[in-house]
Design a protein around this motif. Structure first.
Motif, PDB file in Angstrom:
ATOM      1  N   ILE A  72       0.840  -1.214   0.000  1.00 53.20           N
ATOM      2  CA  ILE A  72       0.000   0.000   0.000  1.00 53.20           C
ATOM      3  C   ILE A  72       0.869   1.256   0.000  1.00 53.20           C
ATOM      4  O   ILE A  72       0.619   2.209  -0.739  1.00 53.20           O
ATOM      5  CB  ILE A  72      -0.964  -0.023   1.213  1.00 53.20           C
ATOM      6  CG1 ILE A  72      -2.023  -1.117   1.002  1.00 53.20           C
ATOM      7  CG2 ILE A  72      -1.636   1.320   1.419  1.00 53.20           C
ATOM      8  CD1 ILE A  72      -2.819  -1.463   2.242  1.00 53.20           C
ATOM      9  N   VAL A  73       1.915   1.239   0.825  1.00 51.59           N
ATOM     10  CA  VAL A  73       2.814   2.410   0.906  1.00 51.59           C
ATOM     11  C   VAL A  73       3.530   2.613  -0.434  1.00 51.59           C
ATOM     12  O   VAL A  73       3.600   3.733  -0.960  1.00 51.59           O
ATOM     13  CB  VAL A  73       3.834   2.233   2.055  1.00 51.59           C
ATOM     14  CG1 VAL A  73       4.872   3.332   2.027  1.00 51.59           C
ATOM     15  CG2 VAL A  73       3.118   2.221   3.393  1.00 51.59           C
ATOM     16  N   HIS A 115       2.625   1.558  -3.400  1.00 51.17           N
ATOM     17  CA  HIS A 115       1.645   1.935  -4.427  1.00 51.17           C
ATOM     18  C   HIS A 115       1.286   3.414  -4.300  1.00 51.17           C
ATOM     19  O   HIS A 115       1.241   4.147  -5.303  1.00 51.17           O
ATOM     20  CB  HIS A 115       0.400   1.055  -4.277  1.00 51.17           C
ATOM     21  CG  HIS A 115      -0.571   1.184  -5.414  1.00 51.17           C
ATOM     22  ND1 HIS A 115      -1.443   2.239  -5.521  1.00 51.17           N
ATOM     23  CD2 HIS A 115      -0.780   0.406  -6.506  1.00 51.17           C
ATOM     24  CE1 HIS A 115      -2.161   2.098  -6.625  1.00 51.17           C
ATOM     25  NE2 HIS A 115      -1.778   0.992  -7.252  1.00 51.17           N
ATOM     26  N   ALA A 116       1.049   3.853  -3.065  1.00 53.61           N
ATOM     27  CA  ALA A 116       0.673   5.258  -2.844  1.00 53.61           C
ATOM     28  C   ALA A 116       1.814   6.185  -3.278  1.00 53.61           C
ATOM     29  O   ALA A 116       1.583   7.233  -3.883  1.00 53.61           O
ATOM     30  CB  ALA A 116       0.331   5.486  -1.373  1.00 53.61           C
ATOM     31  N   THR A 145       1.870   6.173  -7.217  1.00 54.72           N
ATOM     32  CA  THR A 145       0.747   6.863  -7.861  1.00 54.72           C
ATOM     33  C   THR A 145       0.748   8.353  -7.511  1.00 54.72           C
ATOM     34  O   THR A 145       0.277   9.166  -8.295  1.00 54.72           O
ATOM     35  CB  THR A 145      -0.614   6.252  -7.460  1.00 54.72           C
ATOM     36  OG1 THR A 145      -0.632   6.117  -6.052  1.00 54.72           O
ATOM     37  CG2 THR A 145      -0.854   4.914  -8.114  1.00 54.72           C
ATOM     38  N   GLY A 146       1.315   8.681  -6.349  1.00 55.72           N
ATOM     39  CA  GLY A 146       1.399  10.089  -5.956  1.00 55.72           C
ATOM     40  C   GLY A 146       2.487  10.844  -6.709  1.00 55.72           C
ATOM     41  O   GLY A 146       2.626  12.049  -6.567  1.00 55.72           O
ATOM     42  N   SER A 161       9.712   4.655  -0.326  1.00 54.94           N
ATOM     43  CA  SER A 161       9.539   3.862  -1.540  1.00 54.94           C
ATOM     44  C   SER A 161      10.844   3.179  -1.940  1.00 54.94           C
ATOM     45  O   SER A 161      10.849   2.047  -2.420  1.00 54.94           O
ATOM     46  CB  SER A 161       9.049   4.778  -2.666  1.00 54.94           C
ATOM     47  OG  SER A 161       9.160   4.151  -3.893  1.00 54.94           O
ATOM     48  N   ARG A 202      -4.048  -3.975  -5.151  1.00 53.56           N
ATOM     49  CA  ARG A 202      -4.171  -3.013  -4.057  1.00 53.56           C
ATOM     50  C   ARG A 202      -5.364  -3.366  -3.176  1.00 53.56           C
ATOM     51  O   ARG A 202      -5.311  -3.281  -1.953  1.00 53.56           O
ATOM     52  CB  ARG A 202      -4.324  -1.594  -4.618  1.00 53.56           C
ATOM     53  CG  ARG A 202      -4.261  -0.541  -3.521  1.00 53.56           C
ATOM     54  CD  ARG A 202      -4.138   0.830  -4.072  1.00 53.56           C
ATOM     55  NE  ARG A 202      -5.098   1.114  -5.126  1.00 53.56           N
ATOM     56  CZ  ARG A 202      -5.596   2.322  -5.367  1.00 53.56           C
ATOM     57  NH1 ARG A 202      -5.223   3.329  -4.628  1.00 53.56           N
ATOM     58  NH2 ARG A 202      -6.441   2.519  -6.352  1.00 53.56           N
ATOM     59  N   ARG A 235      -5.314  -4.175   0.832  1.00 53.82           N
ATOM     60  CA  ARG A 235      -6.170  -3.504   1.833  1.00 53.82           C
ATOM     61  C   ARG A 235      -7.000  -4.520   2.607  1.00 53.82           C
ATOM     62  O   ARG A 235      -7.112  -4.451   3.833  1.00 53.82           O
ATOM     63  CB  ARG A 235      -7.105  -2.520   1.132  1.00 53.82           C
ATOM     64  CG  ARG A 235      -6.417  -1.249   0.689  1.00 53.82           C
ATOM     65  CD  ARG A 235      -7.374  -0.409  -0.094  1.00 53.82           C
ATOM     66  NE  ARG A 235      -6.818   0.885  -0.436  1.00 53.82           N
ATOM     67  CZ  ARG A 235      -7.355   1.713  -1.317  1.00 53.82           C
ATOM     68  NH1 ARG A 235      -8.473   1.368  -1.942  1.00 53.82           N
ATOM     69  NH2 ARG A 235      -6.805   2.872  -1.576  1.00 53.82           N
ATOM     70  N   GLU A 287      -6.533   1.394 -12.423  1.00 54.40           N
ATOM     71  CA  GLU A 287      -5.874   0.530 -11.445  1.00 54.40           C
ATOM     72  C   GLU A 287      -4.811  -0.313 -12.166  1.00 54.40           C
ATOM     73  O   GLU A 287      -5.114  -0.976 -13.157  1.00 54.40           O
ATOM     74  CB  GLU A 287      -6.932  -0.371 -10.800  1.00 54.40           C
ATOM     75  CG  GLU A 287      -6.395  -1.424  -9.861  1.00 54.40           C
ATOM     76  CD  GLU A 287      -6.026  -0.878  -8.490  1.00 54.40           C
ATOM     77  OE1 GLU A 287      -6.678   0.074  -8.048  1.00 54.40           O
ATOM     78  OE2 GLU A 287      -5.083  -1.412  -7.885  1.00 54.40           O
TER      79      GLU A 287
END
Lengths: 280, 312
Positions: free
Chosen positions: A154-155, A157-158, A161-162, A169, A241, A245, B266
């Protein structure tokens, strides 16, 4: 010579120190501190293995009979899964996360003295019950490692994407690896839990049929949650993702589900060793 | 040329040791003399070798002596004096230059010590400061991001749409970091073929590339196209074909080669030229912030080496 409880306290301290060293090493980009964290994690694992073994000898039963012991075995299992992963694949779970979770679990075990009840003999009385309980706890260890892996996913991916991938990362494994390992951990944990549940249900019915106890229902609910995630992922109805989660949320629920599971064993029950602990 | 220069310089009266560092944008000559050598005599050799007037070389040369020369070498080896501050390639070039001088027996006790200490100083700066942290070129930033998504690039398939200069540089960065499966597509097949051949890749028609984009892990867009080449429906289909495997889209085109809305899908990671530049600039700023710290540490080390030479 130290008793088991003291050894387990030392191991909690080692994991905590390992976490500190890993974080400091990551912050300073110091390989020496990172290696120190790694050594402390391994040392904690060795001490915990000895502590759990000694605990079994002291109480003459499998050391998964109360909340204190379950948390200790869970922490041990997380580190064991991490070591297994390192030996069998190229994936490295971030050691700071492994140290952190192991430290939290093994130190949390000391929070309440009531969590470390007297030996019941319930588990030692029936090898099937012992197998059932131990395999549930080991399955939960896989789910704990899966939760760490999911958090890392999750970290990462964030960050990607950010479009501002920073320091975190850079130290986390690549997304593709995290996804692959997540699938493997989920499969392994689910397989172990399935086996454990099968033994648990069979044991209960053989013993004259105490109906579904809360313990088994809770374990079955956890199994159903993970099985649903597994099936959805296999059918590509759930993205990587989404799986991460779901696995993180399920582990938190699974962790809380350990409480009703241990509470059930405390309640006096008929001589049905499968699920009841009769306190002296 | 380096061999001749070493020989010529060593023949100069009063010069005992020398080492030549020659890169794409610098020629540096490190010499140790007895004090009898006339100041700037090396300039004459350089000028003769390049067949230019000595005054021309002297006008463009920077000369440092003693401690300042050692400090300069330390900063060069660390990458502080490079156009791209903190780059690591220069250390390899300094090492290669020193190895060549050593092989020609052009160095002696002073230069041997100074160069060895320069390598140690560079290693210190990389370990104890953030001078080398983060990538600062567009191509390397893209490669680093790809690694964070896929891990080892040797197992990743790269598709390049167009033969633009930035795209070419980016693909070369991928090749230099281990990518082997590269396919180039362009409206002009001959251009695609030419670029692909330069690094052993394959060339395909642009229409085919767009149809089979899902078979690639990394798609680099560097074509000059008035309309986006990759659109939402096409990439959605590509992602479905990838069965959950991520897709890294690098849009280096102006106007954009990929629809910006692709970033909302996604499994798709879309970075355009501005995104990559922003990361590169951020990393460069972080490196610049460390320059003074690194320079202080290097100066301290240079002083220690200078005192140990015993030269006043």
């Amino acid at each position: 010579m130290m008793d088991a409880r003291t050894l387990l306290a030392v191991c909690g301290a080692l994991y905590g120190a390992g976490l500190g060293a890993c974080l400091f090493g990551a912050r300073r980009e110091s390989p020496v501190w990172r290696r120190t964290g790694s050594v402390l994690l391994r040392a904690g694992f060795v001490v915990q293995s000895a502590g759990i073994y000694l605990r079994g000898l002291e109480r003459a039963e499998l050391p998964v009979a109360n909340t204190f012991e379950i948390l200790q075995v869970l922490a041990w299992g997380v580190v064991a899964v991490d070591i297994l992963l390192r030996l069998s694949s190229r994936v490295r779970l971030p050691e700071a996360l492994v140290c952190g979770l192991a430290a939290v679990l093994s130190c949390a075990a000391f929070l309440r003295t009531g969590w470390d009840g007297a030996p019941s003999g319930a588990i030692s009385g029936d090898p099937w019950v012992g197998f059932h309980v131990t395999s549930v706890v080991l399955a939960f260890s896989f789910f704990a490692a899966l939760a760490l892996n999911s958090l890392a996913y999750i970290v990462q991916h964030a960050a990607l994407t950010g479009r501002r991938p920073g320091f975190m990362s850079a130290v986390l494994p690549p997304l593709r690896q995290l996804d692959q390992v997540g699938g493997q951990l989920l499969g392994a944990g689910l397989g172990l839990l399935s086996l454990s549940l099968a033994v648990g249900f069979a044991g209960l019915s053989n013993k004259g049929g105490e109906p579904f106890t809360l313990k088994l229902v809770v374990a079955a609910a956890v199994w159903a949650g993970y099985a649903a995630v597994f099936a959805l992922r296999r059918r590509e109805k759930l993205g990587a993702r989404g799986m991460a989660r779901a696995c993180l949320a399920l582990f938190l629920l699974a962790l809380f589900s350990l409480w009703p599971a241990t509470e059930v064993r405390r309640t006096p029950a008929p001589a049905n060793g499968a699920a009841a602990e009769v306190r002296p | 040329m380096a061999a001749r220069l070493h020989d010529e310089i060593r023949r100069l009266p009063g010069i005992e040791e020398c080492a030549l560092l020659s890169t794409c944008n610098r020629i540096e000559l490190y010499t140790v003399g007895t004090g009898d050598a006339p100041v700037g005599c090396e300039v004459g050799v350089l000028a003769a070798l390049h067949q230019v007037e000595p005054e021309f070389v002297a006008r463009h040369a920077e000369v440092s002596h003693g401690l300042a020369a050692i400090e300069h070498l330390f900063e060069v080896a660390t990458g502080l004096d490079s156009q791209m501050v903190g780059e690591a390639e220069i250390l390899g070039q300094v090492k290669a230059s020193y190895a060549e001088a050593l092989e020609r027996r052009a160095t002696g006790p002073v230069l041997n010590r100074v160069f060895q200490k320069a390598f140690q100083a560079a290693a210190w700066a990389r370990t104890h400061t953030s001078i080398g942290r983060g990538e600062v070129s567009i191509g390397n930033v893209a490669v680093e991001l790809a690694r964070r998504i896929f891990g080892e690039l040797s197992e990743s398939r790269v598709l390049v749409l167009g033969t633009g200069e930035v795209g070419e540089k980016t693909v070369r960065a991928f090749v230099s970091r281990g990518a082997t499966d590269i396919t180039v597509a362009s409206r002009t097949f001959a251009n695609a073929h030419r670029l692909a051949a330069s690094f052993g890749g394959a060339a395909i028609e642009l229409a085919d590339a767009l149809r089979f984009a899902g078979k690639y892990d990394i798609v680099v867009g560097s074509a000059s196209a008035p309309e986006p080449l990759l659109t939402l429906p096409g990439v959605r289909a590509a992602l479905a074909a990838r069965r959950g495997d991520p897709l890294f889209l690098i849009d280096l085109g102006l106007p954009r080669n990929f629809e910006p809305a692709l970033s909302e899908l996604e499994g798709a990671f879309l970075y355009n030229l501005d995104d990559l530049s922003a990361i590169a600039n951020e990393n460069l700023r972080a490196r610049m912030a460390e320059v003074d710290k690194a320079r202080d540490g290097l100066a301290e080390r240079a002083r220690r080496v200078w005192s140990a030479t015993g030269v006043s």
